[in-house]
Design a protein around this motif. Structure first.
Motif, PDB file in Angstrom:
ATOM      1  N   ASN A 113      -0.127  -8.563 -16.184  1.00  0.00           N
ATOM      2  CA  ASN A 113      -0.520  -8.193 -14.506  1.00  0.00           C
ATOM      3  C   ASN A 113       0.560  -8.966 -13.617  1.00  0.00           C
ATOM      4  N   ARG A 122      -6.739   0.445  -6.790  1.00  0.00           N
ATOM      5  CA  ARG A 122      -7.724   0.978  -7.671  1.00  0.00           C
ATOM      6  C   ARG A 122      -6.632   2.392  -7.914  1.00  0.00           C
ATOM      7  N   THR A 172      -9.735  -8.861  -5.901  1.00  0.00           N
ATOM      8  CA  THR A 172     -11.941  -9.496  -5.792  1.00  0.00           C
ATOM      9  C   THR A 172     -10.803 -11.056  -4.332  1.00  0.00           C
ATOM     10  N   ARG A 199      -6.687  -4.342  -8.734  1.00  0.00           N
ATOM     11  CA  ARG A 199      -7.853  -5.138  -8.354  1.00  0.00           C
ATOM     12  C   ARG A 199      -7.469  -5.877  -7.596  1.00  0.00           C
ATOM     13  N   LEU A 249      -8.756  -1.578  -0.948  1.00  0.00           N
ATOM     14  CA  LEU A 249      -9.659  -1.460  -2.592  1.00  0.00           C
ATOM     15  C   LEU A 249      -8.938   0.584  -3.487  1.00  0.00           C
ATOM     16  N   GLU A 287       0.549 -10.587  -9.945  1.00  0.00           N
ATOM     17  CA  GLU A 287      -0.952 -10.777  -9.429  1.00  0.00           C
ATOM     18  C   GLU A 287      -0.236 -11.611  -7.961  1.00  0.00           C
ATOM     19  N   SER A 307      -4.195  -7.660  -7.924  1.00  0.00           N
ATOM     20  CA  SER A 307      -3.668  -7.518  -8.434  1.00  0.00           C
ATOM     21  C   SER A 307      -3.500  -6.165  -9.205  1.00  0.00           C
TER      22      SER A 307
END
Ligand SMILES: Nc1ncnc2c1ncn2[C@@H]1O[C@H](COP(=O)(O)OP(=O)(O)OP(=O)(O)O)[C@@H](O)[C@H]1O
Ligand SMILES: [Mg+2]
Length: 356
Positions: free
Chosen positions: A280, A324, A331, A329, A320, A282, A345
């Motif tokens: 991932n 998606r 958070t 994601r 979001l 980030e 991420s």
């Protein structure tokens, strides 16, 4: 223009994805939309003018009452209504709102009706709002052109007045309001449009730098110090660069808005490997602002949720959706030392995604 506006509002009313009834003070149906008739399983609209209790028979003839005394000790009253329509058992979830005239006096009750099965999860709510978004796109499209006309005219008047005319202030105020309306329309369109266009191998570090550069003047104005901790040789990944930059822009703008008295913003990029060959990418966006009220943290990704007087509440839900659509994601949490951290991420992707 007025005829157009009323046609648009009628179309919105008719195509809303939930039922709407307008009841007068005695409970007579003054208006209803198509979805309400669908929910009642009635085909024609001859319920207008009838007493709602004659159409929907319940044990509580005051179910639509807004009087808090009637509802005392019964917090769920007005939430789920059970009854019979023409002998058939029905259950609806309802939400009530007072319908007031221009002087603020209550003239009746607006009832939003839905299938009980559709109540509940955030995903349901999101889905419902996306279809509202489709409608918004239509409305936004219709409003955009006249708005451009208004802007051109106002700017023309401003030029005619001369630089020192005291009315220039009013003109600037009108233009600032037009900017705000245009931003709302742009956000609504973004929210209802397909979220991902052309993907290309992209460096997240480059996108972070570009976004910081675009926002440079705002950091200076707000006395915000920026720290970049971008991981060197961060691998490129397949993404829609414009969309991901939009996400970074939304998250960084929120951080700026959370630090009206200055502060510091830290941007970190990393790679997290979680399985052989898979990773991932980030980005952490960390600010020293007021943080997120713990009671509201669940709601910040909901469409139209905002705590800012000039906010639309679409920045995070748009972000979001975009993330998606990339399989990633976002958070959020508060930092122990105050301020908020958002983590974006994205799965590292190399081969072009298969077309659906
Ligand atoms: N960095 C942050 N620190 C504190 N609160 C935040 C932060 N980012 C978001 N929030 C909270 O989340 C809410 C929703 O954010 P979102 O970006 O969706 O909408 P907005 O910023 O209010 O309006 P806009 O549509 O203009 O972006 C904000 O109103 C704020 O309460
Ligand atoms: Mg925002």
């Amino acid at each position: 223009m007025r005829a157009l506006a009323s046609e648009i509002s009628d179309r919105i009313f008719q195509s809303l994805p939930f039922g709407v009834l307008l009841l007068d003070r005695r409970g007579r149906i003054a208006a209803c939309n198509r979805r309400a008739l669908d929910l009642f399983a009635l085909v024609d609209d001859d319920i207008v003018g009838r007493d709602v209790n004659d159409v929907l028979r319940t044990d509580d003839p005051h179910w639509f009452s807004l009087d808090p005394i009637d509802r005392l000790g019964d917090p769920d009253a007005g939430r789920v209504v059970e009854g019979r329509i023409g002998g058939r058992k029905v259950t609806f979830s309802v939400e009530l709102a007072p319908c007031t005239d221009e002087a603020g006096a209550t003239q009746g009750t607006l009832v939003l009706l839905d299938d009980t099965s559709r109540r509940g999860t955030d995903d349901d709510r999101m889905e419902r709002l996306i279809s509202l978004g489709e409608l918004s796109a239509y409305v936004a499209h219709e409003i955009r052109n006249p708005l451009t006309g208004v802007r051109t005219t106002i700017q023309f008047v401003g030029q005619k007045l001369g630089k020192d005319d005291p009315k220039q202030e009013d003109i600037e105020a009108i233009i600032a309001e037009l900017d705000r309306v245009e931003k709302i329309i742009e956000d609504l369109l973004q929210f209802s449009r397909p979220q991902v266009g052309t993907k290309a191998m992209t460096s997240l570090n480059t996108l972070v730098d570009r976004t910081l550069e675009a926002l440079g003047p705002q950091f200076e104005a707000a006395k915000i110090e920026v720290n970049r901790k971008l991981r060197s040789r961060l691998p490129e990944s397949l993404m829609d660069p414009d969309m991901i930059q939009r996400v970074l822009f939304n998250l960084i703008t929120n951080a700026i808005e959370a630090m009206p008295d200055g502060g510091s913003l830290k941007l970190t990029t990393t790679v997290r490997r979680y399985r052989a060959g898979e990773a991932n990418l980030e980005v952490f966006i960390s600010d020293t602002g007021r943080g997120i009220d713990p009671e509201l943290v669940e709601r910040i990704f909901q469409p139209f949720f905002t705590t800012r007087p000039t906010g639309t509440g679409l920045g995070l839900p748009i972000s979001l959706q975009i993330v998606r659509a990339h399989g990633g994601r976002i958070t959020a949490r508060n930092r122990a030392k105050g301020g908020a951290i958002f983590r974006l991420s994205l799965p590292r992707a190399t081969a072009p995604a298969e077309e659906a």
